[in-house]
Motif scaffolding. Structure first.
Motif, mmCIF file in Angstrom:
data_model
loop_
_atom_site.group_PDB
_atom_site.id
_atom_site.type_symbol
_atom_site.label_atom_id
_atom_site.label_comp_id
_atom_site.label_asym_id
_atom_site.label_seq_id
_atom_site.Cartn_x
_atom_site.Cartn_y
_atom_site.Cartn_z
ATOM 1 N N THR A 80 0.918 -1.218 -0.068
ATOM 2 C CA THR A 80 -0.023 -0.049 -0.032
ATOM 3 C C THR A 80 0.900 1.329 -0.041
ATOM 4 O OG1 THR A 80 -1.569 -1.046 0.985
ATOM 5 C CG2 THR A 80 -1.727 1.352 1.282
ATOM 6 N N LYS A 81 1.966 1.148 0.893
ATOM 7 C CA LYS A 81 2.904 2.398 0.667
ATOM 8 C C LYS A 81 3.530 2.595 -0.675
ATOM 9 C CE LYS A 81 4.435 1.429 5.413
ATOM 10 N NZ LYS A 81 5.680 0.972 6.286
ATOM 11 N N GLU A 85 1.837 2.096 -3.575
ATOM 12 C CA GLU A 85 0.791 2.755 -4.469
ATOM 13 C C GLU A 85 0.921 4.039 -4.877
ATOM 14 O OE1 GLU A 85 -3.059 1.550 -3.062
ATOM 15 O OE2 GLU A 85 -2.731 -0.599 -2.770
ATOM 16 N N PRO A 86 0.304 4.563 -6.023
ATOM 17 C CA PRO A 86 0.536 5.874 -6.398
ATOM 18 C C PRO A 86 -0.677 6.727 -5.579
ATOM 19 C CG PRO A 86 -0.568 4.399 -8.090
ATOM 20 C CD PRO A 86 -0.042 3.785 -7.050
ATOM 21 N N ILE A 87 -0.007 7.930 -5.204
ATOM 22 C CA ILE A 87 -1.007 8.809 -4.500
ATOM 23 C C ILE A 87 -2.156 9.211 -5.327
ATOM 24 C CG2 ILE A 87 -0.945 11.046 -3.138
ATOM 25 C CD1 ILE A 87 2.047 10.474 -2.489
ATOM 26 N N PRO A 88 -3.355 9.245 -5.087
ATOM 27 C CA PRO A 88 -4.442 9.417 -5.847
ATOM 28 C C PRO A 88 -4.300 11.132 -5.832
ATOM 29 C CG PRO A 88 -5.261 9.198 -3.564
ATOM 30 C CD PRO A 88 -3.607 8.583 -3.362
ATOM 31 N N ASP A 89 -4.910 11.412 -7.024
ATOM 32 C CA ASP A 89 -4.814 12.904 -7.464
ATOM 33 C C ASP A 89 -5.669 13.862 -6.496
ATOM 34 O OD1 ASP A 89 -7.526 13.120 -8.177
ATOM 35 O OD2 ASP A 89 -6.757 13.262 -10.532
ATOM 36 N N ARG A 125 -9.006 13.028 -3.950
ATOM 37 C CA ARG A 125 -8.805 12.951 -2.527
ATOM 38 C C ARG A 125 -9.807 13.886 -1.923
ATOM 39 N NH1 ARG A 125 -8.224 10.504 1.940
ATOM 40 N NH2 ARG A 125 -7.279 11.422 3.636
#
Length: 67
Positions: A28-29, A31-35, A39
């Protein structure tokens, strides 16, 4: 009136308690950060659920005080 039932599913559709293994947490760390707009949408929905829960508890408190 009842508060919304708690959900064991997070925003990615994974069951939190059952899938919280060290391997999954590490993945999970990475994974790409959602835009930002995604969010904001997630937080807006969460805020709405929390407002409903607050209103439920306020109504229950009013009912208790009326007794």
């Amino acid at each position: 009136d009842k508060p919304i039932e708690p959900s064991s599913v997070d925003q990615n559709g994974k069951i939190i308690a059952l899938e919280a293994t060290p391997e999954l947490l590490e993945a999970t760390k990475k994974e790409p950060i959602p835009d930002l707009s995604q969010r904001i949408d997630e937080l807006t929905r969460e805020n709405g659920r929390l407002r409903l829960e607050i209103r439920y508890h306020q109504r229950m408190q009013e009912a208790i005080e009326a007794l």
